[in-house]
Design a protein around this motif. Structure first.
Motif, PDB file in Angstrom:
ATOM      1  N   ALA A   1      16.736  31.514  16.453  1.00  0.00           N
ATOM      2  CA  ALA A   1      17.980  30.745  16.490  1.00  0.00           C
ATOM      3  C   ALA A   1      17.781  29.410  17.207  1.00  0.00           C
ATOM      4  CB  ALA A   1      19.078  31.544  17.172  1.00  0.00           C
ATOM      5  N   TYR A   2      16.868  29.349  18.167  1.00  0.00           N
ATOM      6  CA  TYR A   2      16.625  28.105  18.906  1.00  0.00           C
ATOM      7  C   TYR A   2      15.144  27.979  19.214  1.00  0.00           C
ATOM      8  CZ  TYR A   2      16.826  24.454  22.453  1.00  0.00           C
ATOM      9  OH  TYR A   2      16.630  23.286  23.149  1.00  0.00           O
ATOM     10  N   THR A   3      14.610  26.797  18.948  1.00  0.00           N
ATOM     11  CA  THR A   3      13.223  26.487  19.306  1.00  0.00           C
ATOM     12  C   THR A   3      13.206  25.148  20.016  1.00  0.00           C
ATOM     13  OG1 THR A   3      12.362  27.643  17.357  1.00  0.00           O
ATOM     14  CG2 THR A   3      10.887  26.071  18.431  1.00  0.00           C
ATOM     15  N   ARG A   4      12.547  25.113  21.166  1.00  0.00           N
ATOM     16  CA  ARG A   4      12.355  23.858  21.885  1.00  0.00           C
ATOM     17  C   ARG A   4      10.869  23.524  21.831  1.00  0.00           C
ATOM     18  NH1 ARG A   4      13.749  22.154  28.095  1.00  0.00           N
ATOM     19  NH2 ARG A   4      13.037  20.010  27.847  1.00  0.00           N
ATOM     20  N   CYS A   5      10.555  22.435  21.159  1.00  0.00           N
ATOM     21  CA  CYS A   5       9.172  22.015  21.016  1.00  0.00           C
ATOM     22  C   CYS A   5       8.704  21.331  22.302  1.00  0.00           C
ATOM     23  CB  CYS A   5       9.031  21.050  19.838  1.00  0.00           C
ATOM     24  SG  CYS A   5       9.590  21.751  18.272  1.00  0.00           S
ATOM     25  N   PRO A   6       7.437  21.486  22.650  1.00  0.00           N
ATOM     26  CA  PRO A   6       6.918  20.857  23.866  1.00  0.00           C
ATOM     27  C   PRO A   6       7.121  19.339  23.848  1.00  0.00           C
ATOM     28  CG  PRO A   6       5.331  22.406  22.977  1.00  0.00           C
ATOM     29  CD  PRO A   6       6.430  22.271  21.964  1.00  0.00           C
ATOM     30  N   GLY A   7       7.654  18.812  24.929  1.00  0.00           N
ATOM     31  CA  GLY A   7       7.810  17.372  25.084  1.00  0.00           C
ATOM     32  C   GLY A   7       8.949  16.747  24.285  1.00  0.00           C
TER      33      GLY A   7
ATOM     34  N   THR B   1      17.075  16.875  18.684  1.00  0.00           N
ATOM     35  CA  THR B   1      17.629  18.178  18.309  1.00  0.00           C
ATOM     36  C   THR B   1      18.372  18.087  16.977  1.00  0.00           C
ATOM     37  OG1 THR B   1      17.872  18.767  20.635  1.00  0.00           O
ATOM     38  CG2 THR B   1      19.121  20.076  19.039  1.00  0.00           C
ATOM     39  N   THR B   2      18.041  18.992  16.055  1.00  0.00           N
ATOM     40  CA  THR B   2      18.739  19.107  14.776  1.00  0.00           C
ATOM     41  C   THR B   2      19.071  20.576  14.547  1.00  0.00           C
ATOM     42  OG1 THR B   2      16.666  19.308  13.539  1.00  0.00           O
ATOM     43  CG2 THR B   2      17.614  17.084  13.744  1.00  0.00           C
ATOM     44  N   TRP B   3      19.967  20.826  13.603  1.00  0.00           N
ATOM     45  CA  TRP B   3      20.348  22.195  13.284  1.00  0.00           C
ATOM     46  C   TRP B   3      20.632  22.328  11.796  1.00  0.00           C
ATOM     47  CZ3 TRP B   3      25.097  22.389  11.066  1.00  0.00           C
ATOM     48  CH2 TRP B   3      25.985  21.344  11.350  1.00  0.00           C
ATOM     49  N   ILE B   4      20.491  23.560  11.317  1.00  0.00           N
ATOM     50  CA  ILE B   4      20.818  23.915   9.934  1.00  0.00           C
ATOM     51  C   ILE B   4      21.643  25.195   9.992  1.00  0.00           C
ATOM     52  CG2 ILE B   4      19.932  24.647   7.676  1.00  0.00           C
ATOM     53  CD1 ILE B   4      17.331  23.131   8.347  1.00  0.00           C
TER      54      ILE B   4
ATOM     55  N   ARG C   1      14.711  21.678  18.634  1.00  0.00           N
ATOM     56  CA  ARG C   1      14.592  20.466  19.443  1.00  0.00           C
ATOM     57  C   ARG C   1      13.150  19.993  19.315  1.00  0.00           C
ATOM     58  NH1 ARG C   1      16.456  20.147  25.736  1.00  0.00           N
ATOM     59  NH2 ARG C   1      15.767  18.017  26.143  1.00  0.00           N
ATOM     60  N   GLY C   2      12.940  18.965  18.490  1.00  0.00           N
ATOM     61  CA  GLY C   2      11.596  18.454  18.237  1.00  0.00           C
ATOM     62  C   GLY C   2      11.165  18.687  16.804  1.00  0.00           C
ATOM     63  N   ILE C   3       9.855  18.560  16.573  1.00  0.00           N
ATOM     64  CA  ILE C   3       9.324  18.661  15.199  1.00  0.00           C
ATOM     65  C   ILE C   3       8.151  19.627  15.097  1.00  0.00           C
ATOM     66  CG2 ILE C   3      10.147  16.380  14.492  1.00  0.00           C
ATOM     67  CD1 ILE C   3       7.270  15.348  14.995  1.00  0.00           C
ATOM     68  N   CYS C   4       8.175  20.701  15.870  1.00  0.00           N
ATOM     69  CA  CYS C   4       7.036  21.621  15.905  1.00  0.00           C
ATOM     70  C   CYS C   4       7.157  22.807  14.946  1.00  0.00           C
ATOM     71  CB  CYS C   4       6.809  22.125  17.338  1.00  0.00           C
ATOM     72  SG  CYS C   4       8.175  23.133  17.974  1.00  0.00           S
ATOM     73  N   VAL C   5       8.174  22.831  14.096  1.00  0.00           N
ATOM     74  CA  VAL C   5       8.364  23.939  13.146  1.00  0.00           C
ATOM     75  C   VAL C   5       8.303  23.349  11.737  1.00  0.00           C
ATOM     76  CG1 VAL C   5       9.823  25.878  12.471  1.00  0.00           C
ATOM     77  CG2 VAL C   5       9.844  25.087  14.849  1.00  0.00           C
ATOM     78  N   PRO C   6       7.116  23.289  11.133  1.00  0.00           N
ATOM     79  CA  PRO C   6       6.959  22.611   9.836  1.00  0.00           C
ATOM     80  C   PRO C   6       7.881  23.138   8.733  1.00  0.00           C
ATOM     81  CG  PRO C   6       4.813  23.081  10.789  1.00  0.00           C
ATOM     82  CD  PRO C   6       5.837  23.771  11.648  1.00  0.00           C
ATOM     83  N   ALA C   7       8.065  24.438   8.620  1.00  0.00           N
ATOM     84  CA  ALA C   7       8.921  24.984   7.558  1.00  0.00           C
ATOM     85  C   ALA C   7      10.367  24.527   7.750  1.00  0.00           C
ATOM     86  CB  ALA C   7       8.842  26.513   7.538  1.00  0.00           C
ATOM     87  N   TYR C   8      10.821  24.493   8.985  1.00  0.00           N
ATOM     88  CA  TYR C   8      12.169  23.997   9.284  1.00  0.00           C
ATOM     89  C   TYR C   8      12.279  22.526   8.905  1.00  0.00           C
ATOM     90  CZ  TYR C   8      16.174  22.390  12.002  1.00  0.00           C
ATOM     91  OH  TYR C   8      17.351  21.804  12.385  1.00  0.00           O
TER      92      TYR C   8
END
Length: 137
Positions: free
Chosen positions: A88-94, A100-103, A113-120
């Motif tokens: 439900a929530y991921t905070r990327c390092p740094g 922060t975005t949501w779907i 929060r960030g861009i560390c989840v490529p599929a998202y």
């Protein structure tokens, strides 16, 4: 033989859950985040109507209505991204707060929060492209 069937059924459940979350039934899809002048949200209604709000009144969409084919493609993108299994929530390092975005698909909301989840990120970009979202600020 019963144990083999049970094992196969358990192995198939996560994929079935992903497909059910993307679903073929009518459901609302929305996404949003932070832009230059504030938060924004884009909503795709079950009938395909697309609305944007926020960013100090600057949020816009280039496509006012999506057809069933486009909605089905977005549902397929959600299934491929395994949206139903994302935390439900991921905070990327740094990552800063403004990244922060949501779907939201149906009742399931995922915030990153960030861009560390490529599929998202791929799913988010597919939603932006399908709706023609932009901010005129």
């Amino acid at each position: 033989m019963g144990r083999l069937f049970a094992a196969a059924l358990l192995a198939a459940l996560p994929l079935a859950a992903d497909q059910a979350a993307a679903g073929t039934g009518a459901h609302r899809i929305a996404f949003g985040g932070m832009a230059r002048y504030g938060v924004y949200a884009v909503t795709i209604e079950p009938d395909g109507a697309v609305h944007a709000a926020g960013d100090g009144g600057r949020a816009r969409v280039g496509v006012p209505q999506l057809g069933t084919t486009e909605i089905a493609a977005l549902d397929g993108a959600a299934a491929r991204a395994r949206f139903a299994r994302m935390p439900a929530y991921t905070r990327c390092p740094g990552a800063g707060l403004r990244s922060t975005t949501w779907i939201l698909i149906g009742a399931r909301k995922v915030t990153v929060r960030g861009i560390c989840v490529p599929a998202y990120q791929r799913l988010f970009k597919a939603l932006v492209a399908a709706t023609g979202f932009f901010s005129s600020g």
